[in-house]
Design an enzyme around this catalytic site. Structure first.
Site, PDB file in Angstrom:
ATOM      1  N   ASN A  42      14.524  -1.118  -6.442  1.00 16.01           N
ATOM      2  CA  ASN A  42      12.591  -0.296  -6.271  1.00 16.01           C
ATOM      3  C   ASN A  42      11.914   0.466  -6.658  1.00 16.01           C
ATOM      4  OD1 ASN A  42      15.344   1.001  -4.275  1.00 16.01           O
ATOM      5  ND2 ASN A  42      13.641   0.287  -2.994  1.00 16.01           N
ATOM      6  N   ILE A  43      11.053   0.172  -6.926  1.00  9.07           N
ATOM      7  CA  ILE A  43       9.871   1.335  -7.011  1.00  9.07           C
ATOM      8  C   ILE A  43       8.697   1.705  -6.422  1.00  9.07           C
ATOM      9  CG2 ILE A  43       8.172   1.985  -8.776  1.00  9.07           C
ATOM     10  CD1 ILE A  43      10.378   0.071 -11.417  1.00  9.07           C
ATOM     11  N   GLU A  44       9.368   2.238  -5.254  1.00  6.44           N
ATOM     12  CA  GLU A  44       7.591   2.674  -4.358  1.00  6.44           C
ATOM     13  C   GLU A  44       6.492   3.168  -4.570  1.00  6.44           C
ATOM     14  OE1 GLU A  44       9.818   4.940  -1.098  1.00  6.44           O
ATOM     15  OE2 GLU A  44      11.377   2.688  -0.610  1.00  6.44           O
ATOM     16  N   CYS A  53      10.271  -4.477  -4.878  1.00  2.00           N
ATOM     17  CA  CYS A  53      11.600  -4.423  -4.602  1.00  2.00           C
ATOM     18  C   CYS A  53      12.547  -4.756  -6.227  1.00  2.00           C
ATOM     19  CB  CYS A  53      12.045  -5.861  -3.627  1.00  2.00           C
ATOM     20  SG  CYS A  53      11.292  -5.565  -2.193  1.00  2.00           S
ATOM     21  N   GLU A  55      14.979  -6.465  -6.942  1.00  2.00           N
ATOM     22  CA  GLU A  55      14.960  -8.386  -6.739  1.00  2.00           C
ATOM     23  C   GLU A  55      14.046  -8.184  -8.017  1.00  2.00           C
ATOM     24  OE1 GLU A  55      14.922  -6.914  -4.241  1.00  2.00           O
ATOM     25  OE2 GLU A  55      16.606  -7.824  -2.785  1.00  2.00           O
ATOM     26  N   CYS A  90      13.959  -9.475   0.991  1.00  2.00           N
ATOM     27  CA  CYS A  90      12.553 -10.556   1.394  1.00  2.00           C
ATOM     28  C   CYS A  90      12.562 -11.395   0.912  1.00  2.00           C
ATOM     29  CB  CYS A  90      11.735  -8.954   1.255  1.00  2.00           C
ATOM     30  SG  CYS A  90      10.953  -9.257  -0.742  1.00  2.00           S
ATOM     31  N   CYS A  93      10.825 -11.446  -2.092  1.00  2.00           N
ATOM     32  CA  CYS A  93      11.921 -11.746  -3.162  1.00  2.00           C
ATOM     33  C   CYS A  93      12.390 -12.993  -3.303  1.00  2.00           C
ATOM     34  CB  CYS A  93      12.680 -10.734  -2.979  1.00  2.00           C
ATOM     35  SG  CYS A  93      12.171  -9.340  -3.683  1.00  2.00           S
TER      36      CYS A  93
HETATM   37  N1  THU Z   1      13.779  -3.459  -0.855  1.00  2.00           N
HETATM   38  C1  THU Z   1      14.191  -4.077  -1.964  1.00  2.00           C
HETATM   39  O1  THU Z   1      13.984  -2.935  -2.968  1.00  2.00           O
HETATM   40  N2  THU Z   1      15.102  -5.370  -1.703  1.00  2.00           N
HETATM   41  C2  THU Z   1      14.993  -5.184  -0.435  1.00  2.00           C
HETATM   42  O2  THU Z   1      15.814  -7.444  -0.560  1.00  2.00           O
HETATM   43  C3  THU Z   1      14.669  -5.316   0.821  1.00  2.00           C
HETATM   44  C4  THU Z   1      13.420  -3.834   1.021  1.00  2.00           C
HETATM   45  C5  THU Z   1      12.856  -2.186  -1.304  1.00  2.00           C
HETATM   46  C6  THU Z   1      11.731  -2.579  -0.434  1.00  2.00           C
HETATM   47  C7  THU Z   1      11.497  -0.996  -0.041  1.00  2.00           C
HETATM   48  O3  THU Z   1      11.063  -0.005  -1.142  1.00  2.00           O
HETATM   49  C8  THU Z   1      12.698  -0.592   0.624  1.00  2.00           C
HETATM   50  O4  THU Z   1      13.386  -1.496   0.051  1.00  2.00           O
HETATM   51  C9  THU Z   1      12.675  -0.384   2.310  1.00  2.00           C
HETATM   52  O5  THU Z   1      11.696  -1.226   2.815  1.00  2.00           O
END
Ligand code: THU
Length: 136
Positions: A42-44, A53, A55, A90, A93
């Site tokens: 995941n890259i915020e 996310c 995935e 989520c 995804c």
């Molecule tokens: N996130 C994912 O990368 N995959 C998921 O299936 C659920 C959520 C990440 C998004 C965000 O960076 C962090 O988790 C918190 O929501």
């Protein structure tokens, strides 16, 4: 064996997550039908909504490389990178998976460790999803 390899690839990718805001690390390892594996993290983003996310990172890497057929994805994640629970994908995804996979056979492996995991088909996690064939 393939399953262990996939889970290990996801666990290995976990420290690479870019999560300065949530500190919730997620990593995924996507197995293509040709045997290749693409990982994603995941890259915020400071503006929050551009966050991607793990995935989708994995899927978009693979699709960018021309891959179109997928077998399974292993996912792991947790606060500060500690895998205390199963990290379920989520809705967005799940919908991206729906675009590129057969929901009845594509496997989603949620892993806490190499030996603790749960396995689902996409159909189980996204029943009656809307997919490409609905537009044909
Ligand atoms: N996130 C994912 O990368 N995959 C998921 O299936 C659920 C959520 C990440 C998004 C965000 O960076 C962090 O988790 C918190 O929501």
């Amino acid at each position: 064996m393939e399953r262990q390899r996939l889970i290990q690839a996801a666990i290995d990718a976990l420290p690479g997550a870019y999560v300065p805001y949530s500190h919730f690390h997620v990593a995924a390892a996507l197995l293509c039908k040709d045997g290749t594996v693409y990982t994603g993290i995941n890259i915020e983003n400071a503006a929050y909504t551009p966050t991607v996310c793990a995935e989708r990172s994995a899927f978009f890497r693979a699709v960018n490389e021309g891959k179109r057929e997928f077998e399974a994805i292993a996912i792991c994640g947790g606060k500060d990178g500690v895998l205390t629970d199963y990290c379920s994908p989520c809705g967005v995804c799940r919908q991206v998976m729906r675009e590129f996979t057969d929901p009845g056979t594509f496997k989603i492996i949620l892993a806490k460790s190499l030996t603790e995991y749960r396995e689902f088909t996409l159909e189980q996690l996204l029943p009656m999803g809307f997919g490409p064939e609905n537009l044909m």
